[in-house]
Write an enzyme that holds these catalytic residues in place. Structure first.
Site: not given
Ligand code: NAD
Length: 413
Positions: A106
């Site tokens: 990571k």
């Molecule tokens: P992203 O940046 O696309 O979206 C994150 C979202 O969370 C946004 O809508 C933001 O406004 C919201 N957010 C931020 N702070 C917040 C808060 N305090 N309360 C409520 N909402 C809040 O990120 P993502 O890619 O969707 O990733 C989200 C999670 O999923 C992370 O934990 C990431 O590690 C995990 N994840 C992502 C992927 C992927 O393929 N993108 C895969 C596995 C896990």
């Protein structure tokens, strides 16, 4: 996975519990806990206003016994070494659980991407690659998008890495399709969450049609999970971004909310949706509560008010250890992150294969292979949990830890 003070400490708790159940020694537990390599670099860039700013970037390579390290690159103000370490070790467990030939890594840069111009973000990304290029690559460590980064950022990484080593699309995944990205990568994590929920419903003998879900997060995972659940006939009644949350009893209008967010930068005051307190979103009565934003969304403070049948961890580490225990005691299933959100890394794996073999898979092949791999993993976890009388997270950890240990044994010490 649950994250108390740091994701790593919770990881250690769950890992040592798994090692104990499996009868492994403390040395093996330590070996599985420690990262193989930790990189920290300072990245100076000239801001648009002419001033010099210094950012800190990290890359942690946790384990490569089963294959090259694989994991996202996070751009967020709270990124630090502890967080990246914890997330890297989680990736080792995730790739092992779904049984793809990759390890765990990571990375992250401590920055607020929303406060940087596109030029600043590109400069920061390219300089980060210049600093760490010797340690990454198709056979050692393959980056991908995570919170705050996206396909565009992966395109810059690809371009910078290829400028040094020649055309190397397999060095990074989650790229734009025009640069060798895979069909289906953008929606993969949300699609995978839908497939895991479908398997969960089969396992529990539930009919999905008419069930309800609430989702915290309106980014890649949140939006694509909402779409996947709607396709299954599940009514998504509430969703939130970092500032606001909206509710609609008959189901949110996702396209209207996406447009609203694009136009106004927020979900607030969306027509035909009721605004609710963001902190209360996950407490809304529903069948599936999906935290899909940050860590520690459910703690001992709100775990007692969760009224879902199951919490499905879309984000990495959205539950603290204490919250995890409280939900278990209340009979609420927790579908762990290393299973629920593994769709992203699975399709990243497909992208890597396509790039190495100079192939382009149609989206139908990506979707059916994703379904096969994540569906098998989900059934394995649910059956193991039932047979051994374990909760789903412990079952998932036992399977993953045993697989990493087997590879370590096979490589010889
Ligand atoms: P992203 O940046 O696309 O979206 C994150 C979202 O969370 C946004 O809508 C933001 O406004 C919201 N957010 C931020 N702070 C917040 C808060 N305090 N309360 C409520 N909402 C809040 O990120 P993502 O890619 O969707 O990733 C989200 C999670 O999923 C992370 O934990 C990431 O590690 C995990 N994840 C992502 C992927 C992927 O393929 N993108 C895969 C596995 C896990």
């Amino acid at each position: 996975m649950p994250a108390d003070s740091t994701t790593k400490s919770a990881y250690e708790t769950f890992l040592s519990a798994a090692c104990e159940r499996l009868g492994y020694s403390d040395t093996i537990a330590s070996l599985l806990t420690l990262a193989a390599m930790e990189i920290k670099v300072e990245i100076p860039i000239v801001r648009d206003n002419g001033e010099l700013a210094i950012f800190t970037g990290y890359r942690v390579q946790h384990q490569n016994a089963r294959g090259p390290c694989k994991g996202g690159l996070r751009y967020h103000p709270q990124v630090d070494l502890d967080e990246v370490r914890g997330l890297a070790s989680l990736m080792t467990m995730k790739t092992a659980l779904v049984n793809i030939p990759l390890g765990g890594g990571k990375g992250g840069i401590t920055c607020d991407p929303k406060a940087l111009s596109l030029r600043e973000l590109e400069t920061l990304t390219r300089k980060f690659v210049k600093r760490i290029h010797r340690e990454i690559g198709p056979n050692s460590d393959i980056m991908a998008p995570d919170m705050g980064s996206n396909a565009r950022v992966m395109g810059w990484i690809h371009s910078e890495y290829s400028a040094i080593y020649g055309h190397s699309p397999a060095a990074v995944t989650g790229k734009p399709v025009s640069l060798g990205g895979s069909a289906g990568r953008e929606t993969a994590t949300g699609d995978g969450i839908g497939m895991v929920i479908r398997e969960y419903a089969r396992h529990r003998n539930l009919a999905l049609d008419g069930m309800t879900a609430v989702i915290q997060g309106f980014g890649n995972v949140g939006i694509n999970t909402a779409r996947a659940l709607q396709r299954l006939g599940i009514r998504v009644t509430a969703i939130s971004d970092s500032r606001s949350a909206v509710y609609r009893a008959e189901g949110i209008d996702l396209d209207a909310l996406i447009q609203r967010k694009r136009e106004r930068g927020s979900l607030a005051e969306a027509p035909e949706h009721e605004e609710i307190e963001p902190a209360a979103l996950l407490e809304t009565k529903c069948d599936f509560a999906v935290p899909a934003a940050l860590e520690n969304a459910i703690t001992e403070k709100n775990a007692g008010r969760i009224s879902a049948r199951a919490v499905v961890e879309g984000a990495n580490g959205p539950l603290t250890c204490e919250a995890d225990r409280m939900l278990r005691e209340r009979g609420i299933d927790v579908v762990p992150d290393i299973l629920a959100n593994a769709g992203g890394v699975i399709v990243s794996y497909f992208e890597w294969i396509q790039n190495l073999q100079r192939e382009v898979w149609p989206v139908e092949r990506v979707e059916s292979e994703l379904d096969r791999i994540i569906g098998n993993a989900a059934r394995e976890v649910f059956i193991h949990a039932r047979e051994k009388g374990l909760d789903m997270r412990s079952a998932a950890f036992d399977i993953a830890v045993a697989r990493v240990k087997e590879a370590l044994d096979a490589t010889g010490f």
